[in-house]
Scaffold this motif. Structure first.
Motif, PDB file in Angstrom:
ATOM      1  N   ASN A 190       0.959  -2.621  -4.638  1.00 43.68           N
ATOM      2  CA  ASN A 190      -0.165  -1.861  -3.967  1.00 43.68           C
ATOM      3  C   ASN A 190      -0.550  -2.959  -2.941  1.00 43.68           C
ATOM      4  O   ASN A 190      -0.626  -1.724  -1.627  1.00 43.68           O
ATOM      5  CB  ASN A 190      -1.252  -1.173  -4.720  1.00 43.68           C
ATOM      6  CG  ASN A 190      -2.234  -2.366  -5.152  1.00 43.68           C
ATOM      7  OD1 ASN A 190      -1.844  -3.619  -5.409  1.00 43.68           O
ATOM      8  ND2 ASN A 190      -3.406  -2.412  -4.854  1.00 43.68           N
ATOM      9  N   GLY A 191      -0.394  -3.985  -2.726  1.00 44.35           N
ATOM     10  CA  GLY A 191      -0.930  -5.020  -1.566  1.00 44.35           C
ATOM     11  C   GLY A 191       0.185  -5.298  -0.462  1.00 44.35           C
ATOM     12  O   GLY A 191      -0.387  -6.576  -0.333  1.00 44.35           O
ATOM     13  N   VAL A 193       2.509  -4.310   2.670  1.00 47.54           N
ATOM     14  CA  VAL A 193       3.119  -3.327   3.814  1.00 47.54           C
ATOM     15  C   VAL A 193       4.813  -2.508   3.579  1.00 47.54           C
ATOM     16  O   VAL A 193       5.203  -3.517   2.865  1.00 47.54           O
ATOM     17  CB  VAL A 193       3.284  -4.711   5.319  1.00 47.54           C
ATOM     18  CG1 VAL A 193       3.827  -2.934   6.039  1.00 47.54           C
ATOM     19  CG2 VAL A 193       2.215  -4.451   5.469  1.00 47.54           C
ATOM     20  N   ASN A 289       0.528  -9.893   9.046  1.00 47.50           N
ATOM     21  CA  ASN A 289       1.545 -10.180   7.583  1.00 47.50           C
ATOM     22  C   ASN A 289       2.586 -10.821   7.675  1.00 47.50           C
ATOM     23  O   ASN A 289       3.325 -11.269   8.161  1.00 47.50           O
ATOM     24  CB  ASN A 289       2.234  -8.187   7.123  1.00 47.50           C
ATOM     25  CG  ASN A 289       2.309  -8.086   6.269  1.00 47.50           C
ATOM     26  OD1 ASN A 289       2.631  -8.729   5.247  1.00 47.50           O
ATOM     27  ND2 ASN A 289       4.352  -7.667   5.906  1.00 47.50           N
ATOM     28  N   GLU A 312      -4.617   0.842   6.992  1.00 47.74           N
ATOM     29  CA  GLU A 312      -4.566   1.041   5.386  1.00 47.74           C
ATOM     30  C   GLU A 312      -3.034   2.396   5.640  1.00 47.74           C
ATOM     31  O   GLU A 312      -2.237   2.431   4.576  1.00 47.74           O
ATOM     32  CB  GLU A 312      -5.341   2.161   5.242  1.00 47.74           C
ATOM     33  CG  GLU A 312      -6.454   1.155   4.651  1.00 47.74           C
ATOM     34  CD  GLU A 312      -7.493   0.890   5.576  1.00 47.74           C
ATOM     35  OE1 GLU A 312      -8.547  -0.116   5.265  1.00 47.74           O
ATOM     36  OE2 GLU A 312      -7.232   0.734   6.981  1.00 47.74           O
ATOM     37  N   TYR A 314      -0.335   1.730   7.135  1.00 47.39           N
ATOM     38  CA  TYR A 314       1.318   0.861   6.356  1.00 47.39           C
ATOM     39  C   TYR A 314       1.364   0.540   4.856  1.00 47.39           C
ATOM     40  O   TYR A 314       2.420  -0.349   4.442  1.00 47.39           O
ATOM     41  CB  TYR A 314       1.964  -0.026   7.692  1.00 47.39           C
ATOM     42  CG  TYR A 314       1.805   0.561   9.495  1.00 47.39           C
ATOM     43  CD1 TYR A 314       2.808   0.585   9.818  1.00 47.39           C
ATOM     44  CD2 TYR A 314       0.947   0.931   9.904  1.00 47.39           C
ATOM     45  CE1 TYR A 314       3.464   0.820  10.516  1.00 47.39           C
ATOM     46  CE2 TYR A 314       0.936   1.575  11.092  1.00 47.39           C
ATOM     47  CZ  TYR A 314       2.790   1.630  11.551  1.00 47.39           C
ATOM     48  OH  TYR A 314       3.178   2.041  13.000  1.00 47.39           O
ATOM     49  N   MET A 315       0.488   0.733   4.291  1.00 49.47           N
ATOM     50  CA  MET A 315       0.015  -0.286   2.907  1.00 49.47           C
ATOM     51  C   MET A 315       1.284   0.714   1.952  1.00 49.47           C
ATOM     52  O   MET A 315       0.986   2.182   2.495  1.00 49.47           O
ATOM     53  CB  MET A 315      -1.126  -0.382   2.911  1.00 49.47           C
ATOM     54  CG  MET A 315      -2.063  -1.468   3.328  1.00 49.47           C
ATOM     55  SD  MET A 315      -2.030  -3.128   3.643  1.00 49.47           S
ATOM     56  CE  MET A 315      -1.806  -3.639   2.334  1.00 49.47           C
ATOM     57  N   ASN A 316       1.286  -0.252   1.160  1.00 50.68           N
ATOM     58  CA  ASN A 316       2.769   0.716   0.674  1.00 50.68           C
ATOM     59  C   ASN A 316       1.450   1.487  -0.555  1.00 50.68           C
ATOM     60  O   ASN A 316       1.566   2.516  -0.922  1.00 50.68           O
ATOM     61  CB  ASN A 316       2.482  -0.069  -0.724  1.00 50.68           C
ATOM     62  CG  ASN A 316       3.937   0.369  -1.620  1.00 50.68           C
ATOM     63  OD1 ASN A 316       5.047   1.106  -1.049  1.00 50.68           O
ATOM     64  ND2 ASN A 316       4.708  -0.246  -2.393  1.00 50.68           N
ATOM     65  N   ALA A 318      -2.988   2.495  -0.034  1.00 54.97           N
ATOM     66  CA  ALA A 318      -4.160   2.720   0.200  1.00 54.97           C
ATOM     67  C   ALA A 318      -4.781   4.233   0.677  1.00 54.97           C
ATOM     68  O   ALA A 318      -3.914   5.408   0.915  1.00 54.97           O
ATOM     69  CB  ALA A 318      -4.429   1.677   1.289  1.00 54.97           C
ATOM     70  N   VAL A 342      -8.787  -3.934   5.729  1.00 60.25           N
ATOM     71  CA  VAL A 342      -8.297  -3.999   4.298  1.00 60.25           C
ATOM     72  C   VAL A 342      -7.440  -5.937   4.282  1.00 60.25           C
ATOM     73  O   VAL A 342      -7.183  -6.268   4.528  1.00 60.25           O
ATOM     74  CB  VAL A 342      -6.894  -3.281   4.358  1.00 60.25           C
ATOM     75  CG1 VAL A 342      -6.014  -2.999   5.763  1.00 60.25           C
ATOM     76  CG2 VAL A 342      -6.084  -3.670   3.008  1.00 60.25           C
ATOM     77  N   GLY A 344      -4.223  -7.597   1.737  1.00 64.62           N
ATOM     78  CA  GLY A 344      -3.659  -6.960   0.758  1.00 64.62           C
ATOM     79  C   GLY A 344      -2.794  -8.220  -0.092  1.00 64.62           C
ATOM     80  O   GLY A 344      -2.451  -8.871   0.910  1.00 64.62           O
ATOM     81  N   GLU A 366      -5.453  -5.159  -3.992  1.00 65.56           N
ATOM     82  CA  GLU A 366      -5.338  -4.937  -2.189  1.00 65.56           C
ATOM     83  C   GLU A 366      -7.338  -4.716  -2.578  1.00 65.56           C
ATOM     84  O   GLU A 366      -7.546  -3.455  -3.439  1.00 65.56           O
ATOM     85  CB  GLU A 366      -4.927  -3.671  -1.746  1.00 65.56           C
ATOM     86  CG  GLU A 366      -5.437  -2.901  -0.177  1.00 65.56           C
ATOM     87  CD  GLU A 366      -4.374  -1.444  -0.392  1.00 65.56           C
ATOM     88  OE1 GLU A 366      -3.924  -1.114   0.451  1.00 65.56           O
ATOM     89  OE2 GLU A 366      -4.861  -0.347  -1.341  1.00 65.56           O
TER      90      GLU A 366
END
Length: 438
Positions: A190-191, A193, A289, A312, A314-316, A318, A342, A344, A366
Motif C-alpha cells: 500500500n505504501g 506509488v 518518490n 493520494e 497516485y498511491m497504490n 490511499a 501522505v 509511504g 502509509e
C-alpha cells in the motif's frame, strides 16, 4: 534407290549444320570455364568461383520484419480470510478497505476464490525508416471503479512509442513498477506509488541513465469530512485546469538501480451553489518518490519512499487527495479544502533458493496527515506485510502459498482493524512471438 539417295542428299547438309553448331557450343563452354583465359585489355580474368561470392557481397542485407508477441497467463487465487473487508475487494488485501467500525462488513471468516488477475497482452514492433514503432495492448479481468467486485475486462496498457515519444496509457513516470515484489497477492504494497495513467511522454535519454517527462491526465477525489451531509458542500465540483506534470531520472548499474521521480499538479474545486458561502478553492499538489532495486546475486531488495501533498491518487492504496478544515472566523468561507500530506514506505526482499523455489517477504506502510475536520473514523494509517513460498515445477508454471497481514488505524476514534489471510495460487503463463529478425 533413287528416292533413298534424294533423302540422304537432303539430310546430309542438315546433319553437318548440327555438328558445326555443337562444336561451336562446346568451344564457348570450354572458353567460359577456363580459369586462365585472358580478359580484355590484357587484364587477368578472376577465377569463376569468385563470381558467386561477389554477388553475395553486393546483395542487400535482409531487412527486419514486423513482429507480434502474444503473452499472458491464466491464474487461480483461492484462500481463507480470518477477518473481514469490503466484499468488493474480497480477493485482495487493501488496508483502506478494512472495517472502520466493528463488524462493518458482517461476520469474520471468509473463503475466497477467483481468477481476476489472469492477463492477456499483445506487443508489436514495426520497423520504419526512422526507427521502430512499438505498441502494447494489455488487459486483465479485475474490475475496479464502477465495476469493483466484478470479473470483467480492465485495460492496463494501451500504449504506442516511436523514437523518444510515447502516448496512451501506461505506468506513470512518477512510479517505479520494477520495485513491485514477487507476490501472488494482486494489489500489492500500500505504501508505494502505483498508477497507470493516460499520458504523453518524452524520453530524451535512454539506456543506463534514463530521463523521462510526461503530461498526464489529472484527477483527484475529496472528502467533506464531518460536513459531508451539508448541501453547500455537496455542490462543490473538482476542476483541473492543467495536466499533471511528472518526471523521473533513473540510473542503472550492475548492482541495481536508483530512481528519483517528482510530480506537480493543480487541483481546484468550484462552488456551484449560489448562496451566502464561497467554498471554491485551489491547491498545488506535489510529490517526490525515491525507489531502488539492489541486487545480491540472484536476490533483489526492493526499496521505496514517497512523500507529497495531494498525490493520494497516485498511491497504490490511499483515500482522498483533498480534505477539509474549519475556518469559522470567516463567515463567507467557513470551511476550506486542504491537500492532505501522505508518507509511504516499503521494503521487500525477493529470494531465489534454486531454479524451482523462490520466496518474497516484506513490509509496507502509509500514513495520511489528516485535516481538523475529517471524521474520527476516516483512514489515517495502513500497514501491509506478507511472506510466501513459490514453486516452479516446469517453465511457465507456478504454484505458491502466501501469508498476508494488513491493519487499518482510524483518524481519532481509536478503532483499529486487522486482517490475516492465507492464499494459494496456480499460474500458467504463455508467450508466442511471430516475425522479427529474419
Amino acid at each position: 534407290m533413287i528416292r533413298n539417295q534424294l533423302v540422304l542428299r537432303t539430310l546430309a547438309p542438315l546433319a553437318m549444320a548440327v555438328l558445326v553448331c555443337g562444336a561451336a557450343s562446346d568451344a564457348r563452354a570450354q572458353e567460359g570455364t577456363d580459369a586462365t583465359a585472358p580478359a580484355p585489355d590484357g587484364a587477368t580474368a578472376a577465377p569463376a568461383a569468385a563470381a558467386p561470392a561477389d554477388a553475395a557481397a553486393q546483395a542487400p542485407a535482409p531487412q527486419p520484419r514486423p513482429s507480434i508477441d502474444i503473452y499472458g497467463f491464466a491464474m487461480l487465487d483461492m484462500g481463507f480470510q480470518q477477518e473481514q473487508n469490503n466484499p468488493d475487494w474480497y480477493d485482495v488485501l487493501r488496508p483502506t478497505r478494512l472495517p472502520s467500525f466493528e463488524h462493518e462488513f458482517g461476520q469474520d471468516g471468509h473463503n475466497f476464490a477467483g481468477f481476476r488477475q489472469s492477463r492477456l497482452g499483445v506487443k508489436t514492433t514495426t520497423p520504419t525508416t526512422l526507427g521502430d514503432l512499438k505498441t502494447t495492448f494489455e488487459f486483465d479481468l479485475f474490475g475496479v471503479g464502477a465495476d469493483a467486485g466484478q470479473t470483467t475486462f480492465r485495460l492496463r496498457d494501451v500504449w504506442g512509442e516511436f523514437g523518444h515519444f510515447g502516448a496512451g496509457q501506461t505506468d506513470s513516470p512518477f512510479m517505479d513498477g520494477s520495485t513491485f515484489p514477487n507476490t501472488i497477492e494482486y494489489w500489492g504494497p500500500n505504501g508505494m506509488v502505483y498508477f497507470k495513467n493516460v499520458q504523453f511522454r518524452y524520453t530524451p535519454v535512454r539506456g543506463a541513465n534514463e530521463l523521462v517527462f510526461a503530461a498526464e491526465r489529472p484527477g483527484a477525489s475529496g472528502d467533506a469530512g464531518v460536513f459531508a451531509d451539508r448541501i453547500a458542500l455537496q455542490n462543490v465540483q473538482g476542476h483541473f485546469p492543467a495536466p499533471d506534470l511528472s518526471t523521473h531520472y533513473r540510473a542503472t548499474r550492475g548492482w541495481g538501480h536508483v530512481q528519483v521521480a517528482a510530480i506537480w499538479r493543480e487541483i481546484e474545486w468550484d462552488d456551484t451553489l449560489n448562496d451566502q458561502f464561497d467554498l471554491s478553492g485551489r491547491g498545488t499538489g506535489w510529490g517526490v518518490n525515491t525507489t531502488s532495486n539492489l541486487k545480491f546475486g540472484k536476490d533483489t531488495l526492493h526499496l521505496g519512499a514517497v512523500y507529497g501533498e495531494g498525490v493520494e491518487n497516485y498511491m497504490n492504496d490511499a483515500p482522498v487527495d483533498v480534505g477539509i478544515r474549519t475556518n469559522f472566523l470567516n463567515l463567507r468561507t467557513p470551511v476550506l479544502g486542504e491537500l492532505l500530506p501522505v508518507l509511504g514506505l516499503m521494503a521487500f526482499y525477493d529470494r531465489t533458493w534454486s531454479e524451482k523455489w523462490t520466496s518474497s517477504a516484506g513490509y509496507s506502510r502509509e500514513r495520511i496527515s489528516m485535516s481538523n475536520a475529517q471524521k474520527p473514523s476516516d483512514f489515517r494509517l495502513g500497514q501491509y506485510a506478507l511472506g510466501n513460498v513459490l514453486y516452479y515445477p516446469v517453465e511457465n508454471v507456478m504454484v505458491g502459498s502466501e501469508f498476508q497481514w494488513g491493519r487499518r488505524d482510524n483518524n481519532s476514534d481509536g478503532f483499529r482493524s486487522d486482517d490475516y489471510r492465507i492464499q494459494f495460487s496456480f499460474k500458467y503463463s504463455f508467450s508466442y512471438k511471430v516475425g522479427g529478425q529474419p
